[in-house]
Structure formats: C-alpha cells, structure tokens
Scaffold this active site. Structure first.
Site, PDB file in Angstrom:
ATOM      1  N   GLY A 284     -39.774 -81.023 -34.173  1.00 12.09           N
ATOM      2  CA  GLY A 284     -40.321 -79.765 -33.828  1.00 12.09           C
ATOM      3  C   GLY A 284     -39.403 -78.817 -34.117  1.00 12.09           C
ATOM      4  O   GLY A 284     -39.811 -77.472 -34.245  1.00 12.09           O
ATOM      5  N   LYS A 405     -19.459 -79.100 -37.616  1.00 14.48           N
ATOM      6  CA  LYS A 405     -19.064 -78.631 -36.830  1.00 14.48           C
ATOM      7  C   LYS A 405     -18.170 -80.216 -35.402  1.00 14.48           C
ATOM      8  O   LYS A 405     -17.005 -80.377 -34.986  1.00 14.48           O
ATOM      9  CB  LYS A 405     -19.323 -78.258 -35.353  1.00 14.48           C
ATOM     10  CG  LYS A 405     -19.940 -76.341 -35.684  1.00 14.48           C
ATOM     11  CD  LYS A 405     -20.870 -76.505 -34.738  1.00 14.48           C
ATOM     12  CE  LYS A 405     -21.248 -74.274 -35.232  1.00 14.48           C
ATOM     13  NZ  LYS A 405     -21.657 -74.400 -36.527  1.00 14.48           N
ATOM     14  N   LEU A 445     -28.775 -71.134 -42.843  1.00 15.93           N
ATOM     15  CA  LEU A 445     -29.580 -69.872 -42.823  1.00 15.93           C
ATOM     16  C   LEU A 445     -30.580 -69.569 -42.154  1.00 15.93           C
ATOM     17  O   LEU A 445     -31.937 -70.337 -42.478  1.00 15.93           O
ATOM     18  CB  LEU A 445     -29.296 -68.675 -43.758  1.00 15.93           C
ATOM     19  CG  LEU A 445     -27.892 -67.987 -43.862  1.00 15.93           C
ATOM     20  CD1 LEU A 445     -27.802 -67.584 -45.468  1.00 15.93           C
ATOM     21  CD2 LEU A 445     -27.407 -67.239 -43.004  1.00 15.93           C
ATOM     22  N   SER A 447     -32.525 -70.624 -39.596  1.00 16.83           N
ATOM     23  CA  SER A 447     -32.513 -71.937 -38.267  1.00 16.83           C
ATOM     24  C   SER A 447     -32.661 -70.998 -36.473  1.00 16.83           C
ATOM     25  O   SER A 447     -31.455 -70.205 -36.534  1.00 16.83           O
ATOM     26  CB  SER A 447     -31.587 -72.900 -38.437  1.00 16.83           C
ATOM     27  OG  SER A 447     -30.071 -72.656 -38.493  1.00 16.83           O
ATOM     28  N   ARG A 542     -16.119 -66.658 -28.258  1.00 11.54           N
ATOM     29  CA  ARG A 542     -17.359 -67.691 -27.670  1.00 11.54           C
ATOM     30  C   ARG A 542     -17.112 -68.933 -27.186  1.00 11.54           C
ATOM     31  O   ARG A 542     -15.563 -69.349 -27.845  1.00 11.54           O
ATOM     32  CB  ARG A 542     -19.055 -67.899 -28.140  1.00 11.54           C
ATOM     33  CG  ARG A 542     -19.380 -66.574 -28.168  1.00 11.54           C
ATOM     34  CD  ARG A 542     -20.995 -67.002 -28.432  1.00 11.54           C
ATOM     35  NE  ARG A 542     -21.119 -67.157 -29.937  1.00 11.54           N
ATOM     36  CZ  ARG A 542     -22.097 -68.269 -30.372  1.00 11.54           C
ATOM     37  NH1 ARG A 542     -23.172 -67.513 -30.189  1.00 11.54           N
ATOM     38  NH2 ARG A 542     -22.517 -68.865 -31.250  1.00 11.54           N
ATOM     39  N   GLU A 545     -15.422 -71.966 -29.935  1.00 15.27           N
ATOM     40  CA  GLU A 545     -16.025 -71.892 -31.169  1.00 15.27           C
ATOM     41  C   GLU A 545     -14.022 -71.612 -31.323  1.00 15.27           C
ATOM     42  O   GLU A 545     -13.619 -71.622 -31.314  1.00 15.27           O
ATOM     43  CB  GLU A 545     -15.810 -70.111 -31.312  1.00 15.27           C
ATOM     44  CG  GLU A 545     -18.173 -70.208 -31.370  1.00 15.27           C
ATOM     45  CD  GLU A 545     -18.635 -68.925 -31.505  1.00 15.27           C
ATOM     46  OE1 GLU A 545     -19.491 -68.666 -32.622  1.00 15.27           O
ATOM     47  OE2 GLU A 545     -17.501 -67.677 -31.238  1.00 15.27           O
TER      48      GLU A 545
END
Length: 620
Positions: A284, A405, A445, A447, A542, A545
């Site tokens: 989903g 990441k 891009l 999402s 943040r 990051e």
C-alpha cells in the site's frame, strides 16, 4: 454471486450463451423454414454441434465471457455484433457442409436472434445483480448537480460504488430538465431542497465547471443552510489553481529530475515475472503500490498484496482489480505485518509464493529517529523474519528495497536499512536455493514524504518553501524508475547483489525548490527587495539528516550489469557469528525498551567493515 471464482462466472456466462445459440437456431428455423431439417434430428444435432464448436472458438477469439456485465458499453456491443456475424457464417458453412438446403434469410434471422439474445441476456443479468446489490447493500441515495459531461461521468463511475447510488440529476438548463440520463431523471434546480427531502437524498455532489464557480458556491451555501451534506467534484482546479491573476501548475516529477529519464523497460523484466506468484510487502505504500502496477504489465499469475494498513490495502485492491481482471491476473489482498512469522508462512504456503518484493519499512528519517524501537523492530527484525520464512517456504527470489541512506548512515532509519542489507547477505550465504538481492534508491520524487509533494503544498498555500540547508544535495529518481529498478534487480540477481541506478549528479535541494516555484508559474521572493511570490526559508538540519547521500560503500566494488544504467556492487559482509550476535543484542534492547542502547547498537554495527568513513559526493 459476483464474489464467485472467475472461472465459475465465465462458465455460467458461456452456458447462457450456448443456450441463446440453441434457441436462436430453433426460432429461426420455425419462423423462416428455409433450411429443411425439420424431422431430421441427426442433421439438427450436427448443426447444433457445429454451432457449439464454432461458438466456443469465437468466444476464445472475442473473449465474450470476459466482458464485465455492469460496465457494458458500445465497444462491448460491437464485440457481440462481430460474434453474432461470425456464428451466422458458421451456420451457413455448416449447412453447406452437411448438404442442407439453406436460406440466406434464415441465416440472417439466426444472426439477428443471436445478437439480440446475447444483449438481452446480459441486460437481464445486470438488472438482477443490480437489484440484489440494492437489496443487500442498502446504498445511500445521492444527487448530482450538473447533468453535463462531468456529471454523467461521475454518475457512471458511481454506478460501481458499493455504498452510493445516483437517484437524480439537478440542472439549471431548461433543455435538460425532464430528460432521463441512463435511467436517472434530470430535475429542475429551482426545487432543489424540496426534491432532496422528497426523494430521501442523503448527499448532493456538485459537478460544475470552474467557470461556474459562483453558481457552485451558491449551491454549497444553500445545502449548508438546510444541513444537506454536499461535495464538490474535483476537476481542472486540481491541476490549475486560481490565485489572483496567476495560475499554479502541478509539476510532473520528470520535470525536476535534472537529467533524462532512464529507459528500464527490457524483455528480461517481463520474462522474469510472467506466470509467477509474486508477493509485495508494503504493497500500500508509494513504492509497493507502483511495483504492483508495473507487475500487471509483466503478466504474472498472481500478485499477493501484503500490507498492514487496512485502508491502503483496500484502496490498492480497488484500483488494481479491474485492470488485473482484464489481464486474467489474480489479485490477493492480505492484511499482516512482516514481524508476524506465522502469518507470513500461512500466506506464502497458501498461495505458493515464488518471488518476494520486500518494500515494507518505516522510512521517514525524523519519525524513526524518535521511535527507535518500532523502527528497528519493523525494519530489521521484520526483514529477518520475512527472509527466513521465504527460505523455509522455498521462495525462488527475494528483493529487498533499501535506500542510499544505508551507506555510512547518520540516522537510525539509515542504520536499520544497512543492517537489513547485512542480514540478507548473511542469509544468502546459507540459502543457495533462494536468490537474494538489494536495491538502493535515491530520493523518490512523488513518494509519500518526499520533497516534491511537500514543496508543492507549500507553494500552493503561498509559501514559504522550507529547505533545511542551502548546501544539501540528493540523488533523485521517479517512482516509475524506482519500481522498474526493483523488478530488474530480480531479473539480474545472482545472489547477495546490491543494485543501484546511475542517477547522474546529485541535485541541490535549494535549486530544486527554485525550479519547482518557477515551473509552478511563480517567482522566488528576493530576501533583500521583497519582490517575488514565494519565499525560500532555511530551517536547519533535522535529527539524523546529513548534507550528502551516497549510493555505494566503496566505488571500487562496482560491477556492470546487462543494463548500462544499472550497476552492481559486491560489498563486504558480516560473518554469520557477527550477524547472530547483532540480532541477539537488538532483540534484547527492544525487549528492554532501552532506546539509548538500541541506538548505539544499530549505529555501531551499521558502520562495521566500511573501508572509509569519508563522504563522497560525486556522480555514480
């Protein structure tokens, strides 16, 4: 009845069509006895046999049994006409072959009876099913204000709704009033309130063009004053939002890539998934749902949608079902979490899963940073449980969706994804029958949680657009590219591979913000003069990051693949003993709810065996 297996429904439709053929033959012979077979039961049986055989062959050609009854349209009627013409030619050919004196009028009459019978039988079925649906579901009565093209399309779409039915149109145009559109009456708008209460209408939906905004607002005010629920049909305003004299345009993700789109449509991708049973975890989500859409083009046998969010699973199942039905692909929605081994085992065994695409993960960096235990439980332990179950159930291929990441991570989310990669590589070393592979994405891009929808929402509200640091850079790809990369990784997998798309140079987030503002038809506000429409505001990094993201642990480990834009990395792995010890420590910290200890474990292990901690920012 509509929930019966598709093969049963097709068999019922086929039997009904054969009955129509037989009755049409008998009626045409009775009305126009041009073919002398009366009293010759043997010849009549041969004719019937020829019609049944020809009808079965034509059914395969024209796919008559796959026409969705409740969506019968002009194209379907033309298909039925072609079938009727074909079966009439079969009757003519059979009568010639059997030496039966025949009449062109009798053959023509037979074809007309077949066409009428097939259409009428389907109309009766639609009427019966609609009546049963009304009786069983007690659908809410709604009215549509606006009997133009948008209103008619809305009514057609709502004809398939399980909880709403359109009982009336309202329109200001006197030429439309008093007409019936698809059996729905068009009522004058002057008596809107009285007619709504008289017909027990629960909701009014407005389908007026943007040019009639004033009239639309009047209807909304009227309905709100008398406490009638009202909704406005989204239309062109969703793409172009008026703000003064300027227009805000929705920007397509491809426009901000800063590079050309990568063509990832290859024969290998389709061949690898055709006829297979594929399970998509996190179906989903943004990536998971696009994976399912792309898989429809690969013609698999089944797609198992595995998702813990009930609404997302429902919405995806609703979206895919009709498209899958047209391709004869089975869609199986399954609620569950990847941390539940029993549920995973049951689903894989019940449906015979052959390929697993693992897209289920908590991926939002700040959220996972503040929810270490649940993030680690889902991303790390969930991957371990899913991979072990896949091996036990004999799954052929397992593709892990990872992230850039995960390379020298500075966040808990990135660390959990790196550990997930290490776990998969470790399991691969002891499971030669299952091919494991991993795919690392840059920022996707469009999402959920990506900068594109965030920036667009900020621009739509008039700003400011918030950027965490002026020098922050990221690799970007579209959802379609990300999904095809996952599918190709499954096709190219040799075991323990890490795949990455060559995405060119990383882009500055600041440059992306400026480009989005300009593409949306606005201008960037100058901080000195104050001129311009949208301000860009720096808010600081943040938690978790970093300024630059990387795609590989070591550039020396890169290898080519059959696709020039897809690279494979052969990276260092942890030993089986190290992975087992790591998992014991993680499990103990989770059970003790010790956030600080858990953070130290995942961040420490995530960096192990990195050849360098140096941050690289160059192109792939």
């Amino acid at each position: 009845m509509t929930s019966l297996p598709r093969n049963v429904i097709r068999a019922v439709i086929l039997m009904s069509d054969f009955l129509v053929l037989t009755l049409s033959l008998l009626l045409s012979l009775q009305l126009l006895p041009g073919m002398e077979v009366a009293g010759d039961n043997v010849t009549l049986l041969w004719l019937c046999g020829a019609l049944m055989t020809g009808g079965l062959l034509l059914n395969v050609i024209f796919r008559l049994d796959r026409i969705k009854l409740v969506m019968l349209n002009s194209r379907d009627l033309m298909t039925i006409f072609r079938f009727s013409l074909g079966i009439a030619l079969v009757l003519w050919a059979a009568s010639v072959a059997l030496g039966v004196p025949h009449s062109g009028a009798a053959v023509l009459t037979f074809g007309i009876f077949v066409f009428a019978g097939l259409v009428v039988s389907r109309a009766i079925a639609v009427s019966i099913l609609s009546g049963l649906r009304e009786h069983l579901h007690r659908r809410k009565s709604v009215a549509i204000f606006g009997a133009g093209a948008a209103g008619v399309q809305l009514a057609s779409a709502m004809g398939q709704s399980p909880d709403r039915r359109v009982v009336a149109f309202f329109d200001d145009n006197p030429a439309m009033q008093g007409m019936d559109i698809g059996g729905i009456p068009v009522l004058p708008s002057g008596n809107l309130v009285q007619d709504v209460f008289r017909n027990a209408i629960s909701e009014v939906m407005i389908a007026l063009p943007d040019s009639a905004r004033k009239r639309r607002d009047t209807i909304v005010d009227l309905c709100e004053r008398v406490d009638i629920p009202v909704q406005i049909l989204p239309s062109f305003i969703d793409m172009l939002v008026e703000r003064g004299n300027a227009r805000l345009r929705t920007v397509d993700p491809d426009e901000v890539l800063g590079r050309g789109k990568v063509d990832l449509d290859t024969p290998e991708m389709v061949k690898s998934y055709a006829g297979r049973v594929i399970m998509v975890t996190g179906a989903g989500g943004s990536i998971g749902s696009e994976l399912c859409r792309q898989l429809l083009n690969c013609q698999p046998n089944k797609i198992v949608l595995f998702e813990q969010n009930e609404y997302n699973l429902y919405a995806l199942d609703l979206e895919l079902r009709s498209r899958a039905l047209a391709r004869d692909i089975e869609i199986l929605p399954c609620l569950g979490t990847v941390t539940d081994a029993g549920r995973l085992r049951h689903v894989m065994r019940q449906h015979g899963v052959e390929i697993v695409l693992h897209a289920a993960a908590y991926k939002h960096v700040p959220l996972v940073e503040n929810n270490e235990i649940e993030g680690t439980r889902n991303n790390v332990m969930g991957t371990k449980i899913l991979a072990d179950t896949a091996v036990q159930e004999g799954v052929e291929r397992f593709i892990l969706v990872s992230t850039d990441k995960a390379v020298r991570p500075s966040s808990v989310m990135g660390a959990t994804k790196r550990i997930s990669e290490l776990i998969v590589q470790d399991i691969q070393s002891r499971a030669p029958r299952t091919k494991f592979s991993m795919v690392r994405f840059g920022n996707v891009l469009g999402s959920s949680g990506s900068v594109l929808p965030l920036f667009q929402a900020q621009i739509e509200s008039g700003g400011p657009v918030t950027v965490t640091h002026p020098e922050m850079r990221r690799y970007f790809m579209t959802i379609a590219e990300a999904s095809r990369l996952v599918l190709l990784a499954g096709a190219y997998a040799e075991g323990g591979d890490v795949f990455v798309l060559d995405m060119g140079k990383p882009q500055k987030i600041m440059d992306l913000a400026r480009k989005l503002i300009q593409l949306s038809g606005r201008s960037v506000k100058d901080p000195l003069t104050g001129q311009g429409d949208i301000e860009i505001r720096i808010i600081g990094l943040r938690p978790g990051e970093k300024l630059y993201e990387e795609l590989f642990v070591d550039l020396d480990d890169l290898r080519k693949t059959p696709h020039p834009k897809i690279l494979r990395a052969e990276e260092h792995c942890l030993s089986q003993i190290e992975v087992a010890g790591l998992l014991r420590e993680i499990q103990a910290a989770i059970e003790a709810a010790n956030c600080d200890k858990l953070r130290g474990i995942v961040m420490g292990y995530a960096h192990r065996h990195d050849p360098t901690r140096e941050v690289r920012t160059g192109a792939v």
